[in-house]
Design a protein around this motif. Structure first.
Motif, mmCIF file in Angstrom:
data_model
loop_
_atom_site.group_PDB
_atom_site.id
_atom_site.type_symbol
_atom_site.label_atom_id
_atom_site.label_comp_id
_atom_site.label_asym_id
_atom_site.label_seq_id
_atom_site.Cartn_x
_atom_site.Cartn_y
_atom_site.Cartn_z
ATOM 1 N N SER A 26 10.509 4.185 8.847
ATOM 2 C CA SER A 26 10.103 3.391 9.771
ATOM 3 C C SER A 26 9.136 2.247 8.960
ATOM 4 O O SER A 26 8.609 2.768 7.948
ATOM 5 N N SER A 27 8.927 1.069 9.843
ATOM 6 C CA SER A 27 7.926 0.335 9.126
ATOM 7 C C SER A 27 6.701 0.938 9.118
ATOM 8 O O SER A 27 6.048 1.677 10.073
ATOM 9 N N GLY A 28 5.942 0.735 7.798
ATOM 10 C CA GLY A 28 4.724 1.058 7.729
ATOM 11 C C GLY A 28 4.746 2.591 7.175
ATOM 12 O O GLY A 28 3.681 3.251 6.747
ATOM 13 N N GLY A 65 5.563 3.620 4.173
ATOM 14 C CA GLY A 65 4.867 3.815 2.762
ATOM 15 C C GLY A 65 6.226 3.409 1.846
ATOM 16 O O GLY A 65 5.891 3.830 0.586
ATOM 17 N N LYS A 66 7.246 2.797 2.280
ATOM 18 C CA LYS A 66 8.225 2.349 1.161
ATOM 19 C C LYS A 66 7.773 1.642 0.066
ATOM 20 O O LYS A 66 8.107 1.954 -0.988
ATOM 21 N N SER A 67 7.477 0.302 0.559
ATOM 22 C CA SER A 67 6.833 -0.481 -0.552
ATOM 23 C C SER A 67 5.716 -0.012 -1.110
ATOM 24 O O SER A 67 5.831 -0.426 -2.506
ATOM 25 N N THR A 68 4.856 0.758 -0.709
ATOM 26 C CA THR A 68 3.754 1.372 -1.652
ATOM 27 C C THR A 68 4.461 2.209 -2.702
ATOM 28 O O THR A 68 3.848 2.073 -3.736
ATOM 29 N N LEU A 69 5.609 2.848 -2.409
ATOM 30 C CA LEU A 69 6.098 3.755 -3.513
ATOM 31 C C LEU A 69 6.672 2.896 -4.704
ATOM 32 O O LEU A 69 6.704 3.145 -5.647
ATOM 33 N N THR A 93 14.979 0.551 1.930
ATOM 34 C CA THR A 93 15.896 -0.145 2.913
ATOM 35 C C THR A 93 15.826 0.329 4.294
ATOM 36 O O THR A 93 15.221 1.435 4.542
ATOM 37 N N HIS A 94 15.929 -0.603 5.179
ATOM 38 C CA HIS A 94 15.984 -0.618 6.571
ATOM 39 C C HIS A 94 17.505 -0.200 7.100
ATOM 40 O O HIS A 94 17.756 0.131 8.183
ATOM 41 N N ALA A 95 18.429 -0.669 6.158
ATOM 42 C CA ALA A 95 19.811 -0.844 6.814
ATOM 43 C C ALA A 95 20.539 0.449 6.977
ATOM 44 O O ALA A 95 21.156 1.168 5.994
ATOM 45 N N GLY A 103 -8.978 1.915 2.996
ATOM 46 C CA GLY A 103 -8.991 3.355 3.728
ATOM 47 C C GLY A 103 -7.619 3.731 4.205
ATOM 48 O O GLY A 103 -7.341 4.709 4.839
ATOM 49 N N SER A 104 -6.746 2.620 4.355
ATOM 50 C CA SER A 104 -5.512 2.883 5.160
ATOM 51 C C SER A 104 -4.480 3.734 4.038
ATOM 52 O O SER A 104 -4.740 3.412 2.825
ATOM 53 N N ARG A 105 -3.664 4.540 4.662
ATOM 54 C CA ARG A 105 -3.048 5.489 3.639
ATOM 55 C C ARG A 105 -1.568 4.648 3.400
ATOM 56 O O ARG A 105 -0.914 4.492 4.299
HETATM 57 N N1 LIG Z 1 -2.473 -4.378 0.581
HETATM 58 C C1 LIG Z 1 -2.828 -3.296 1.635
HETATM 59 N N2 LIG Z 1 -3.908 -3.058 2.049
HETATM 60 C C2 LIG Z 1 -4.107 -2.103 2.725
HETATM 61 N N3 LIG Z 1 -3.281 -1.404 3.343
HETATM 62 C C3 LIG Z 1 -1.777 -1.709 2.995
HETATM 63 C C4 LIG Z 1 -1.539 -2.653 2.034
HETATM 64 N N4 LIG Z 1 -0.138 -2.488 1.980
HETATM 65 C C5 LIG Z 1 0.269 -1.600 2.780
HETATM 66 N N5 LIG Z 1 -0.834 -1.108 3.662
HETATM 67 C C6 LIG Z 1 -0.582 -0.106 4.513
HETATM 68 O O1 LIG Z 1 0.171 1.113 3.828
HETATM 69 C C7 LIG Z 1 1.070 1.527 4.794
HETATM 70 C C8 LIG Z 1 2.299 1.764 4.220
HETATM 71 O O2 LIG Z 1 2.874 0.287 3.956
HETATM 72 P P1 LIG Z 1 4.137 -0.180 3.302
HETATM 73 O O3 LIG Z 1 4.072 -1.699 3.038
HETATM 74 O O4 LIG Z 1 4.349 0.658 2.033
HETATM 75 O O5 LIG Z 1 5.037 0.380 4.428
HETATM 76 P P2 LIG Z 1 6.835 -0.056 4.420
HETATM 77 O O6 LIG Z 1 7.327 1.302 4.482
HETATM 78 O O7 LIG Z 1 7.190 -0.770 3.122
HETATM 79 O O8 LIG Z 1 6.974 -0.917 5.601
HETATM 80 P P3 LIG Z 1 7.922 -1.982 6.005
HETATM 81 O O9 LIG Z 1 9.223 -1.329 6.288
HETATM 82 O O10 LIG Z 1 7.510 -2.705 6.847
HETATM 83 O O11 LIG Z 1 7.948 -2.922 4.953
HETATM 84 C C9 LIG Z 1 0.857 0.753 6.100
HETATM 85 O O12 LIG Z 1 0.153 1.544 7.100
HETATM 86 C C10 LIG Z 1 0.430 -0.527 5.585
HETATM 87 O O13 LIG Z 1 -0.583 -1.026 6.513
#
Ligand SMILES: Nc1ncnc2c1ncn2[C@@H]1O[C@H](COP(=O)(O)OP(=O)(O)OP(=O)(O)O)[C@@H](O)[C@H]1O
Ligand SMILES: [Mg+2]
Lengths: 228, 299
Positions: free
Chosen positions: A36-38, A40-44, A194-196, A14-16
């Motif tokens: 910032s952390s969380g 959605g960068k890695s998700t993208l 990136t965070h840099a 359910g997390s976005r």
């Molecule tokens: N496998 C997963 N299952 C459930 N929720 C996830 C999963 N991966 C990421 N999330 C959630 O999705 C949101 C975005 O996460 P994401 O990893 O994309 O962030 P990020 O921008 O890459 O952060 P960071 O800078 O810390 O790497 C966060 O709220 C995280 O908790």
């Protein structure tokens, strides 16, 4: 080259991840994804690599709707995408040369081409003399260069990086950025999460800022944005 | 498929087995056990069958006719017997012929038959029946009982039945043990491949990122299973050939009586066993690796 149309990713718990993203990246672009952390960068990044499926929306890469690809077509999509991670992900029991050649072997490139391209790409990333070394004999920067060589050895039109400098000291990070800039100038499209802050500020490239899964800012040429 | 790709699969398959040597050996031993039982069963069954065939030639069925039939009646009975399924040959033996044969059998002591001639010959008219296969003796006997004028039937049923029964029991037991060992082999191979997959997690992950196809990722693991199967099949055969030869010659030496029957030649046995065992070993290896890949390799 890359289109995202109304892309939303909600994780099974359910997390976005990202919400309603619309993004167009042109051929030859160099795009920083910051936030910032969380945010959605890695998700993208994972959506682009088709490691994750969008919950809704379309992702188009090289004119192909990747969300409609069948699983046996994914490998051919991935051959268009070089990828570099924060943690290098090298094979510890293979030499630098073999780590790079590995990427060509697994797509069944002929030996002749492997023998020609691997030394060339190692020279390009400044590891011309390190071919016989093993990853644990290399500095962090050299390991990331090896990973970068592996990512580009098959000449993908797009290079995707998730915090490639995250584990490196500033000077070494800067060397990697120089390399990415060179690779970009040869025509490869680059998407880099990136965070840099310093790096983003210095490079003066396109910056897409994510905030809680949305695009908060998208500027053609600029620096890191704090408010987001 | 490029030769270099096939070389890659073989190299990766072998290196996977080497890194996981203990499980590899366990798998090979399990396959060896299964193939050994299969080979042993085949050797025994095939020899029993061979011996039965030799007995078929000498045994056959004798049918005796009561009274003094006319030659038309004899001709009529002969055609009736010939029509029975599995009857290969019917030979009529007149009392005179029978007497001659008897005299020949007794050789030097034939004078005990002195004084017997066509007029007072006590022997019966008979038919000597040869069958195409000894297993059908029962059905032929049944059919013979339905023919009029037959006085007495003699045959080697008890001996052949015993051997046939032993053969059947042995075949079933061998098959069951082989089946159990086969299942155990597949399970051990599955576990070996699972460990191999786990060992290669990082590598598989990278392969996926750089665009390796699913089959490219799977093949080395299938090769691992096939190698286990091939080695597990070949070893018992290579060890088995001299052992079989030794046992046969020992039997001939210690029981000279046996010389009247012939065991199967080493070449005849192994020309069948080799391809069958190899195919079966490869089958076990493939089943083991493919099921393991389906379960543990999410590509
Ligand atoms: N496998 C997963 N299952 C459930 N929720 C996830 C999963 N991966 C990421 N999330 C959630 O999705 C949101 C975005 O996460 P994401 O990893 O994309 O962030 P990020 O921008 O890459 O952060 P960071 O800078 O810390 O790497 C966060 O709220 C995280 O908790
Ligand atoms: Mg991240």
């Amino acid at each position: 080259m890359i289109w995202l149309n109304n892309v939303t990713k909600t994780y099974p718990n359910g997390s976005r991840g990202v919400e309603n993203l619309n993004l167009h990246i042109e051929k030859g672009d160099f795009v920083f994804i910051v936030g910032s952390s969380g945010s959605g960068k890695s998700t993208l990044i994972k959506l682009l690599l088709k490691e994750l499926e969008p919950t809704t929306g379309d992702i188009i890469i090289n004119r192909v709707k990747t969300n409609e690809l069948s699983s046996n077509q994914i490998p051919y999509l991935r051959r268009n995408l070089g990828v570099v991670f924060q943690d290098f992900r090298l094979l510890p029991n293979k030499t630098v040369y073999e780590n790079v050649a590995f990427a060509m072997r697994v797509i069944e490139a002929p030996n002749r081409i492997i023998r020609r391209n691997v030394p060339a790409v190692l020279a390009l990333v400044g590891l011309g003399k390190k071919g016989r070394s093993y990853p644990n004999q290399l500095s962090g920067g050299e390991q990331q260069r090896t990973a970068l060589a592996r990512a580009i050895v098959n000449n993908p039109p797009i290079l995707i990086c998730d915090e490639p400098t995250g584990n490196l000291d500033p000077e070494t990070a800067w060397g990697i950025m120089q390399l990415l800039d060179d690779i970009n100038k040869r025509g490869t499209t680059i998407v880099m999460a990136t965070h840099a802050r310093d790096i983003v500020d210095d490079m003066q490239k396109r910056v897409v800022t994510l905030k809680q899964g949305n695009i908060a800012r998208d500027i053609k040429k600029g620096g890191y944005c704090d408010e987001a | 498929m490029r030769p270099s790709t096939i070389k890659y699969y073989l190299k990766e398959g072998l290196s996977g087995l080497r890194k996981n040597l203990l499980m590899t050996m366990a798998s090979i031993i399990a396959v060896m056990a299964c193939i050994s039982i299969m080979s042993f069963s085949y050797c025994v069954a095939s020899n029993l069958h061979h011996i039965l065939q030799q007995m078929e030639d000498s045994i056959g069925i004798s049918v005796f006719i009561g009274g003094t039939p006319t030659s038309e009646e004899i001709e009529e009975m002969k055609t009736q017997i010939s029509k029975i399924d599995h009857v290969l040959e019917v030979r009529y033996i007149s009392p005179g012929d029978a007497l001659e044969e008897l005299k020949a059998d007794w050789g030097a002591e034939e004078d005990i038959f002195e004084g017997l001639d066509e007029t007072n010959n006590p022997l019966s008219h008979s038919f000597q029946i040869t069958l195409d296969e000894i297993e059908s003796q029962d059905s032929v006997l049944q059919a013979l009982k339905g023919i009029d004028g037959i006085d007495n039937i003699r045959h080697g049923q008890t001996e052949t039945e015993l051997i046939m029964k032993a053969n059947k029991v042995f075949n079933i037991a061998g098959f069951l043990v082989m089946l159990i060992l086969g299942v155990i082999s597949v399970m051990i191979i599955m576990n070996t491949i699972r460990i191999s997959v786990v060992n290669r997690r990082v590598e598989i992950n990278i392969m996926k990122y750089v665009g390796a196809t699913d089959w490219f990722i799977r093949w080395p693991f299938i090769i691992e299973g096939v190698i286990i199967g091939v080695v597990g099949a070949l070893l018992p055969l290579i060890i088995g050939i001299p052992i079989y030869a030794k046992i046969i010659s020992a039997l001939y030496n210690y029981f000279p009586v046996i010389k009247i029957i012939q065991f199967r030649l080493v070449g005849d046995i192994f020309i069948v066993l080799f391809p069958v065992a190899l195919a079966f070993g490869i089958l076990l290896g493939t089943i083991g690796s493919v099921t393991s890949i389906r379960k543990h390799l999410r590509v």
